[in-house]
Structures are given as C-alpha cells and as structure tokens.
Design an enzyme around this catalytic site. Structure first.
Site: not given
Ligand code: PEP
Ligand code: MG
Length: 588
Positions: A205, A445, A469, A516
C-alpha cells in the site's frame, strides 16, 4: 531523448539495488523512520491492574478508529479526488479494527497472560505475522503491513508516538525498515524527497500511495538500514531501483545535470500535447493511455490520449480489500467512460493473481501459472458477471470495449463469449440502459494465443498485445525477479515473430490489433513496432509525449526496413544495436 532515467551508477560506489516502486529521481539527506515495535515496554501485571489495562486498551481503540477516519479524509483531500482509490486503504484498516477476532484476542492476552496492553498488542501482531508469512504468497505478506499499521497506531496511542527524528530543515529522503500507509501520509509530502525501505514490494500500500503522491520510491533494499546513517547524502533512482550513498561530487553533479536536463526536456515536450499523432511523413496512428487509477486518468486527459487502451481494474479491489459490488464498480467505470467520452475506453476484466490481488483458494507454487485472472473468473462465473454487468452499464455513458486478460485458448474465448451473451440477455430483459454489441477482445499475452492468432481473430472483435507477460511466458523469465532480469528481453526475435503473427492475423480478418505492454511506451522500440505494422499503441500517460516526439523522426519506409532487418536477426543484442544505430537520439 527518452529523458526517462539516469545512467546506471558505476559499480564501486556505495550502491544498493531494490525494487523500483515509484518513478523519479531524488537526492538529499536521509532521515530514518524509527520502528516503534522496538520500543515497546513489556511487563507483567497484577490481577487488580487488569481492569485498568483493559480500559487503556479500549480508549486506544477508540482513538485509533477516529484517527484512521481522519487520515482517510485527509488523503482523499490530498489526492484531490473523491470517488474510489488510494484513500480506501484506510477503510481496510477500519475493517481490521472491526474484526472482533483480532482485538478480542488482545484483550484475552491481557487478562490471561497478565501482560500490559502494549505488550499484548505487540504479541498479537507477531502472531498474525507468523500466520500470514506461512501462507507464503506475496499479496498476503504485504497485507501484514496493514496489521502492523494498526498495531503501530495502537501502541502509539498507548505509549505516545516516537517522533520522526529528523533535524534537517530541508526535505529529506525517508528511510525505514518498512513504511505503512500511515507513515507514508503522516510525514508531510513537502518534507519528503523519496521513500526507501528494507521491506515491501510493488503492490504494498505504501508503494501505491507513493506512486499516487508522485514521490519516487525504492523498496525491498536488502540490508539498507545497516548501511546508512541519518544525514548521509543519498541519490534515489526510482526508475531503475538504485540507491547511491554518499556518492562522490562528480556523480552528484552528473545526476543534477541530468535532472535539470530531464525537467527542461519535459517542459519542452508539453508543446506536443496539441499536435497530431503522426510520423515524420504524416502517417497517423492512435496513441491511447494505460490507466489504473483516477490519477492516471487525469494525466491521460491532460496529455490528450486518444482513448484508454487499457484500464487495469485491479487497483480499487486491492486497496478496498474486498470484491467490489456491481454498483461500486459501475460508479468507477462510468466515471472513466464519461470523462473520456467520445474517446473509447477499453476496460480489462480483473487480472487477479500472479503479482496482483489473490483469488486462489490455497497457496500455489507457481501463482503466475496458476488459478488466476480469466481462468479463475471462468470458475467464479458469478463474479465475472458482476463485473461485466457493471462494465456494460457504463457503456451508456460513452464508448466501451471489454478486454479479457490471460486467455490461453480458443475454448476459453468461446466460454467467455457465452457468458457475455448471458449478461447481454439478462440486461436486455431487465431493460437496462447499455450499448448493444459492445466489442469483445482479449489480451494476447500468453504465447499459445499469439501462435494461433489467425484462428483467434475469427472469435474476437479486437486484440491487445500484452508484452509484459508475453515476454515472461515466452522466455520463461519471471518479470519481477531481479536474478533473471538480464534474460527478460523484449527484443528477443521470438517475441518479434509472435507480434508479427498477431498483426498479420488481425490484417487477414480486419480486426484491430493494439499493443499495451510497457515496451509500447518506450521510444527506443517505437520505430520497430511501427515498422512491424502496429498503428494502435497504449502507453503509460507520461510516455505519450515521448512517443509523439520519436514518431516525428520516423518514416514508414525506414521503420519497415528496420522491422524486416530485425526479423532476420538472431539475438536481442543485434536488434538492440540496430535500433540504437538507426535512431541514436532515442537512446539519450
Ligand atoms: C501485459 O502483460 O503486457 C500487460 C499490459 O498487462 P499487466 O502488465 O497488467 O500484466
Ligand atoms: Mg499482463
């Protein structure tokens, strides 16, 4: 040009490495936040003193409840938004206080073990710590901090606070064994340049609060307190996770110069906010923002993101410490969707487990590969439906798409579609207000989905490539493990080939493919990703202008040349060198 971070300090200086938890760089004198637990008096009491100790304890409990409520309001005011969010940490604390088990055992200890109230509180905290530690998962371990926070407050109320012993007038780096949310907000923001601690992780936190307050933080620095003293001059690099103690003048000057350069560079970038998102030769692309909190949303709006390409919905559940009701979720999603309207918002369903909030019914050896995220949601169908209903209803206020994380097979996509249809039908029969035919997409991912991209595209409306990921699973390298971080290589040719396959699948079926993962926000990767054919990127809001900046140096022809060359290469290092040689400015 990236202006993102400083050069790694050279080895040989007093240099420590921890977990980079909140970005930014700070330097200044350090003060050490003392641990009240080492100041607890312990003594036995006589029978006739039990009543008095119990009275003291009751009074302390009342005071602490009141203080938590006050902090809750203060944080809401400080963070400047009132919906949900980081202030909810304190609601967690209130619920611990209301957990009669936790406190009744403290009373019991006073009465049966005949010890003073303060000692009873301390012994209870220790017991909870032991139990939580045995559970062995990161999330629960970090919840120990909440228990300790309550304990600290109770002990302070019983024996008086230990003053933050810091004689310096100027703002300082605050070091400690650990920092609880209360520590984090109690030390005035203006007094703090950065937080550094021996314990704690990314999801603690205090980490979440530090990020929200925009204060750099490096946590989990092994042996920190034995290697620093009050008044030491320290550089904290919250981007890379480095802490440098009493560096030579030259290093300080280098950091200062860099800091000024970064500030000037960022000021200069602001002029790009209103300029179009395009390459040097005028090729437009979509630049969206990844958000996880209302603070991020404000930044996304400030930097004029083309939409929200990834709304990570975990945070309010993590800080709220409970599964939010449909109404609670609806309010959050509606707020984001309304604020972004008419721009689109891609809302990702909960990505619980792994490094995030825990859903597993028992400890797992491999939580990243375990019962988590969409696979857990497919078992806990009712929970998924609650979230979907909240998301769908938010679509009445703007443009919404739904994104499922951690999907690993076409069967899962089909199961999800079925549930989506059920939710659709339910809402229709209830005459709920929502947009029909909300686009449904999945994160790519897990490598298995990237490999069958051509089949996948027949089943979904869009996909978003999550390289954070995808890299971890393709290369079998834990994304949060320092020991193998040198093997975590987003430029590994296997990753490029997977991305290319997904892009081609999307083209073949006319489905949009965005990216992303963190690499999308790193300007050094932009020419390559653009050259591979990506035209929709979703990045951390602070990276928006840097991507716009590098785009202005890139042409379609050069970018596709780079991508083709990179696909023919055998190693990450070769590809890195190619990128550096092609756009050296992106590396400075
Ligand atoms: C990813 O895995 O690239 C992603 C954008 O998700 P997170 O980082 O939330 O796992
Ligand atoms: Mg991810």
């Amino acid at each position: 040009m990236t202006g993102k971070t400083f050069k790694k300090p050279k080895l040989g200086e007093k240099l420590m490495k921890g977990i980079p938890t909140s970005p930014g760089v700070a330097m200044g004198k350090v003060c050490i936040h003392q641990d009240i637990f080492s100041h607890v008096p312990t003594y036995t009491i006589e029978d006739h003193q039990i009543g008095l100790e119990i009275q003291k304890l009751k009074k302390a409990i009342e005071e602490v409840e009141e203080a938590i409520r006050r902090d809750h309001d203060n944080v809401r005011r400080q963070l400047g938004y009132g919906g949900y969010g980081d202030a909810e940490i304190f609601s967690t604390h209130l619920s611990i206080m209301k957990d009669s088990h936790f406190l009744s055992e403290v009373f019991e200890k006073v009465a049966t073990q005949r010890i003073n109230a303060t000692a009873a509180v301390l012994s209870q905290i220790k017991r909870y710590e032991e139990v939580f530690f045995k559970m062995g998962d990161t999330y629960l371990k970090e919840r120990i901090l909440d228990i300790r926070d309550i304990g600290k407050r109770l002990i302070e109320s019983l024996i008086g606070p230990i003053e933050f012993d810091c004689p310096f007038k100027e703002a300082v780096i605050v070091a400690g064994l650990e920092l609880t949310p209360k520590d984090t907000v109690q030390i005035k923001k203006e007094r703090v340049l950065a937080f550094i601690t021996e314990q704690g992780g990314r999801e603690s936190h205090a980490a979440i609060l530090a990020r929200s307050m925009g204060i750099p933080a490096v946590l989990g620095i092994g042996g920190l307190l034995s290697r620093i003293q009050k008044g030491d001059f320290i550089i904290v690099d919250g981007n890379l996770g480095f802490v440098v103690v009493n560096p030579p003048e030259g290093v300080i000057r280098e950091y200062q110069k860099n800091q000024e350069k970064i500030k000037a560079h960022r000021r200069g970038l602001e002029k790009l906010i209103t300029s179009p998102t395009e390459t040097m030769d005028g090729e437009r692309f979509t630049l969206m923002a990844n958000i996880g909190s209302m603070m991020d949303l404000e930044f996304a709006i400030h930097y004029q993101a083309d939409g929200i390409g990834l709304f990570r919905t975990e945070l309010p559940f993590i800080v709220g410490d409970h599964f939010l009701s449909e109404e609670e979720q609806f309010e959050i999603y509606k707020r984001v969707v309304e604020k972004m309207n008419p721009r689109e918002v891609i809302i990702r369903t909960l990505d619980f487990g792994g490094d995030k909030f825990l859903v597993s019914p028992r400890p797992e050896k491999n939580p990243f590969l375990g019962y988590r995220s969409t696979r857990a949601f497919l078992k806990e169908k009712e929970m998924l439906k609650i979230q979907l209903r909240a998301i769908f209803r938010a679509s009445a206020y703007g443009k919404v798409k739904v994104l499922f994380p951690m999907v690993s097979s076409i069967e899962e996509v089909r199961q999800l579609r079925k549930i989506v249809k059920e939710v659709d039908d339910e809402l229709l029969s209830q005459k709920a207000n929502f947009e029909k035919g909300i686009p449904i997409g999945v994160m790519v991912e897990v490598p298995s989905l990237a490999i069958v991209a051509f089949k996948l595209m027949k089943e979904v409306d869009f996909v978003s490539i999550g390289t954070n990921d995808l890299v971890q699973f393709t290369l079998a390298v834990d994304r949060d493990n320092d020991l193998v971080s040198h093997l975590y290589q987003p430029l590994n040719p296997s990753i490029l080939w997977l991305i290319k396959n997904v892009i081609e699948g999307g083209k073949a079926y006319g489905k949009s493919v965005s990216i992303c993962g963190e690499i999308a926000g790193n300007p050094t990767y932009f020419p390559l990703l653009f050259g591979l054919g990506l035209r929709e990127l979703s990045v951390a809001p602070v990276s928006i202008l840097e991507i716009k900046e590098i785009a202005r140096l890139v042409t379609m022809e050069k970018a596709s040349h780079i991508a083709n060359k990179a696909l023919g290469m055998d190693s990450s290092e070769e590809i890195r060198q190619l990128l550096e040689a092609s756009y050296p400015l992106a590396y400075h």
